[in-house]
Design a protein around this motif. Structure first.
Motif, short mmCIF file in Angstrom:
data_model
loop_
_atom_site.label_atom_id
_atom_site.label_comp_id
_atom_site.label_asym_id
_atom_site.label_seq_id
_atom_site.Cartn_x
_atom_site.Cartn_y
_atom_site.Cartn_z
N ASP A 82 0.84 -1.19 0.00
CA ASP A 82 0.00 0.00 0.00
C ASP A 82 0.88 1.25 0.00
O ASP A 82 1.02 1.94 1.02
CB ASP A 82 -0.91 -0.03 1.23
CG ASP A 82 -1.92 1.11 1.22
OD1 ASP A 82 -2.24 1.61 0.13
OD2 ASP A 82 -2.38 1.49 2.31
N HIS A 83 1.51 1.52 -1.13
CA HIS A 83 2.42 2.66 -1.26
C HIS A 83 1.96 3.53 -2.42
O HIS A 83 1.36 3.03 -3.39
CB HIS A 83 3.85 2.20 -1.53
CG HIS A 83 4.39 1.30 -0.47
ND1 HIS A 83 4.78 1.76 0.76
CD2 HIS A 83 4.62 -0.04 -0.45
CE1 HIS A 83 5.21 0.74 1.49
NE2 HIS A 83 5.12 -0.36 0.77
N ASP A 84 2.29 4.82 -2.34
CA ASP A 84 1.92 5.69 -3.46
C ASP A 84 2.84 5.40 -4.65
O ASP A 84 3.90 4.79 -4.52
CB ASP A 84 1.93 7.17 -3.07
CG ASP A 84 3.28 7.66 -2.59
OD1 ASP A 84 4.29 7.33 -3.22
OD2 ASP A 84 3.31 8.39 -1.58
N ALA A 85 2.42 5.84 -5.81
CA ALA A 85 3.12 5.52 -7.06
C ALA A 85 4.56 6.03 -7.07
O ALA A 85 5.47 5.33 -7.53
CB ALA A 85 2.36 6.09 -8.25
N ALA A 86 4.78 7.23 -6.54
CA ALA A 86 6.14 7.79 -6.55
C ALA A 86 7.09 6.92 -5.73
O ALA A 86 8.23 6.68 -6.14
CB ALA A 86 6.12 9.21 -6.00
N PHE A 87 6.64 6.45 -4.58
CA PHE A 87 7.46 5.58 -3.73
C PHE A 87 7.81 4.29 -4.48
O PHE A 87 8.96 3.85 -4.45
CB PHE A 87 6.69 5.27 -2.44
CG PHE A 87 7.46 4.45 -1.45
CD1 PHE A 87 8.29 5.06 -0.52
CD2 PHE A 87 7.33 3.07 -1.42
CE1 PHE A 87 8.98 4.31 0.41
CE2 PHE A 87 8.03 2.30 -0.50
CZ PHE A 87 8.86 2.92 0.42
#
Length: 117
Positions: free
Chosen positions: A91-96
């Motif tokens: 569950d991480h944002d796309a940039a990460f």
């Protein structure tokens, strides 16, 4: 030190990615001390393997260099494949995710080049 540019590049990249991570781990207030210790151990494993490669290169020992580079390269590939899959599915944002996939791809490419060298 015998000229092995890919091995030296892998060592430099390893220091950049993993050794600098240690300070970030201990500044992260969201991590428990147990998480910090575990993550530091992983980062130190890379740091120690990179130092091993430097020592082997400095001593000009081809068998030791092959073993040290193989250990660092193998560990790099194994950790980054597992790590990037977990990050991509987490569950991480796309940039990460993109940043970590790029770190992993560069690590794996340098590991392959160093091993081949």
């Amino acid at each position: 030190m015998r000229r092995r540019p890919a091995a030296l590049a892998l060592v430099a990249w390893t220091f950049f990615v993993w050794t600098t991570r240690i300070a970030n781990i201990w500044r992260d207030d969201d991590l428990s001390v147990g998480d910090q210790v575990g993550r530091t151990a992983l980062a130190l494993s890379f740091t120690l393997l990179a130092i091993g490669v430097l020592v082997a290169l400095w001593r000009r020992s081809d068998p030791a260099t092959a073993m040290a580079v193989g250990a660092l390269a193998g560990w790099s590939v194994a950790v980054w494949v597992v790590r990037d899959v977990r990050i991509a599915l987490g569950d991480h944002d796309a940039a990460f995710v993109v940043v970590h996939v790029v770190l992993g791809v560069v690590s794996v490419v340098l590991a392959a080049l160093a091993w081949r060298e």
